[in-house]
Design a protein around this motif. Structure first.
Motif, short mmCIF file in Angstrom:
data_model
loop_
_atom_site.label_atom_id
_atom_site.label_comp_id
_atom_site.label_asym_id
_atom_site.label_seq_id
_atom_site.Cartn_x
_atom_site.Cartn_y
_atom_site.Cartn_z
N HIS A 11 0.84 -1.22 0.00
CA HIS A 11 0.00 0.00 0.00
C HIS A 11 0.86 1.25 0.00
O HIS A 11 0.44 2.31 0.43
CB HIS A 11 -0.95 -0.03 1.21
N ARG A 40 -1.33 -11.41 -14.19
CA ARG A 40 -1.00 -11.68 -12.79
C ARG A 40 -2.16 -11.32 -11.87
O ARG A 40 -2.35 -11.86 -10.80
CB ARG A 40 0.26 -10.90 -12.38
N HIS A 97 1.98 -16.61 7.52
CA HIS A 97 2.48 -15.40 6.86
C HIS A 97 3.84 -15.06 7.46
O HIS A 97 4.30 -15.70 8.40
CB HIS A 97 1.49 -14.25 7.04
N ALA A 120 2.21 -10.49 -1.42
CA ALA A 120 2.42 -10.95 -2.79
C ALA A 120 2.32 -9.79 -3.78
O ALA A 120 2.63 -9.94 -4.96
CB ALA A 120 1.40 -12.02 -3.14
N ARG A 322 -7.68 -8.14 3.95
CA ARG A 322 -8.27 -8.44 2.64
C ARG A 322 -7.31 -9.41 1.93
O ARG A 322 -6.09 -9.24 2.03
CB ARG A 322 -8.40 -7.15 1.85
C1 EPS Z 1 -1.97 -8.90 -3.83
C2 EPS Z 1 -2.16 -7.75 -3.14
C3 EPS Z 1 -2.65 -7.73 -1.76
C4 EPS Z 1 -3.46 -8.97 -1.42
C5 EPS Z 1 -2.79 -10.22 -1.89
C6 EPS Z 1 -2.35 -10.22 -3.31
O1 EPS Z 1 -3.44 -6.57 -1.70
P1 EPS Z 1 -4.26 -6.15 -0.42
O2 EPS Z 1 -3.41 -6.56 0.77
O3 EPS Z 1 -4.43 -4.64 -0.53
O4 EPS Z 1 -5.54 -6.89 -0.52
O5 EPS Z 1 -4.74 -8.89 -1.95
O6 EPS Z 1 -1.70 -10.48 -1.10
C7 EPS Z 1 -1.92 -11.44 -0.12
C8 EPS Z 1 -3.06 -12.03 0.05
C9 EPS Z 1 -0.77 -11.74 0.73
O7 EPS Z 1 -1.00 -12.35 1.78
O8 EPS Z 1 0.34 -11.40 0.33
C10 EPS Z 1 -1.39 -8.87 -5.19
O9 EPS Z 1 -1.22 -7.75 -5.74
O10 EPS Z 1 -1.08 -9.98 -5.74
#
Ligand code: EPS
Length: 363
Positions: A11, A40, A97, A120, A322
């Protein structure tokens, strides 16, 4: 030596990467990079973040009029969901995690400082530089793609399919799967997991076609191309295993059934089988690259497991963030692109060259 660095938080302002060592004279069509970034973000079971972001690459250096000039290529992918300073603390680390191990390592009771980087989301940067490498490989007709082998306990039945057929059949699959009937079962499993606040992992295979023999080397452990691929693949979030060719199961075969007999087709040296997955002795042998990865189920559960509140020491449910229910197709796109980086690195090592012209002449 082709190398890259990534930076950026999930973020934060942006995900960035620098790819150093790409030769001059390579036309970079950003549409091709954006296509990989979009791939992706897709996949049945992806989380809500994918509705916020529409990842596009900005190339900040290393090109002139859309063509590389041999200098470092810096790329950026802006985060629409840039809110890192406003996000609250995460004090109940999520099992699976980086949260707790990271909190201990960096002496913090707020896992937010850990998860922002361990997320991720970082893989968007690796896909961007990998996509540049895919464009480089395409100059030599080398193609890298992937397909889903299983999600949870549902296996794709692709044993009998040729690589060409697999590549055709995955084109419009929302799970990158070449077997339609198991794909619908996989979707059902993902729906079930979502309903019960659970998550799913699985396995996928990366395939490389038209790879010339002689990439990598047997002479030193860190020059073995399977070892270098394994490092890049193992370092993708949630990957717990990497295997080449027929992999772990295949190693139960006796040598007489495992090793790939060398045969002559006309004047061409080839193999009767490709159990080795295109690499022997740490060197590509001219057969298709076949490398599979095992991905653990996403660590964030909406029906969370037990954890401990780091402020009070009390047993509590883990935090929820999320997240995705299943991100296997996304991980396989990342795997394709980091594999493309290793192949490009090995080609430049073997053929050298500061310009595409020079490399092609040498090749
Ligand atoms: C991800 C972005 C993240 C996660 C997810 C995949 O965005 P946000 O945290 O704002 O929802 O949705 O990452 C995970 C679930 C994780 O645990 O790393 C992406 O861009 O692939």
């Amino acid at each position: 030596m082709l190398r890259y660095l990534t930076a950026g938080e999930s973020h934060g302002k942006a995900l960035i990467a620098i790819l150093e060592g790409m030769p001059a004279g390579l036309k970079l069509d950003t549409k091709l990079i954006d296509k990989e970034l979009k791939r992706r973000q897709q996949g049945y079971g992806r989380g809500k973040r994918m509705e916020i972001e529409s990842d596009k690459v900005e190339i900040l250096s290393g090109i002139r009029k859309g063509v590389t000039i041999g200098s470092p290529i810096a790329v950026a992918i802006k985060n629409k969901d840039f809110k890192i300073d406003k996000l609250g603390s995460v004090v109940c680390p999520r099992p699976g995690h980086a949260d707790l191990a990271g909190m201990i390592k960096y002496a913090t009771i707020d896992a937010r400082d850990i998860l922002e980087r361990s997320s991720a989301r970082e893989t968007a940067a690796r896909v961007a530089i990998g996509a540049v490498c895919k464009i480089f490989l395409s100059e030599f007709k080398i193609v890298v793609f992937s397909h889903t082998k299983y999600i949870g306990d549902i296996e794709a039945d692709v044993e009998e399919l040729s690589l060409k057929t697999i590549k055709q059949k995955i084109s419009n699959s929302c799970l990158n799967c070449a077997d339609r009937s198991s794909e619908s079962l996989m979707k059902h499993r993902i729906d079930q997991a979502k309903k019960s606040g659970d998550t799913l992992g699985g396995g996928f295979e990366v395939i490389g076609l038209n790879i010339m023999p002689g990439l990598g080397s047997h002479v030193h452990y860190d020059r073995k191309i399977d070892a270098r691929l394994a490092l890049e693949l193992m370092s993708i979030q949630a990957i717990k295993g990497v295997e080449f060719g027929v992999g772990f199961l295949g190693t139960q075969l006796p040598g007489s059934e495992f090793h790939d007999e060398i045969i002559l087709k006309g004047k061409v040296l080839t193999r009767r089988t490709n159990n080795a997955g295109g690499i022997e002795g740490g060197i590509t042998n001219g057969e298709p690259l076949r490398v599979s990865c095992a991905m653990k189920p996403i660590a964030t559960l909406m029906n969370p497991l037990l954890s401990v509140d780091m402020r009070t020491g009390k047993v509590k449910k883990a935090s929820t963030e999320r997240s995705d229910v299943c991100a296997l197709p996304a991980a396989s796109v990342v795997a394709e692109n980091v594999s493309a980086f290793v192949l490009a690195q090995a080609i430049l090592e073997k053929f050298g060259g500061d310009s595409m012209k020079e490399i092609k002449r040498r090749m």
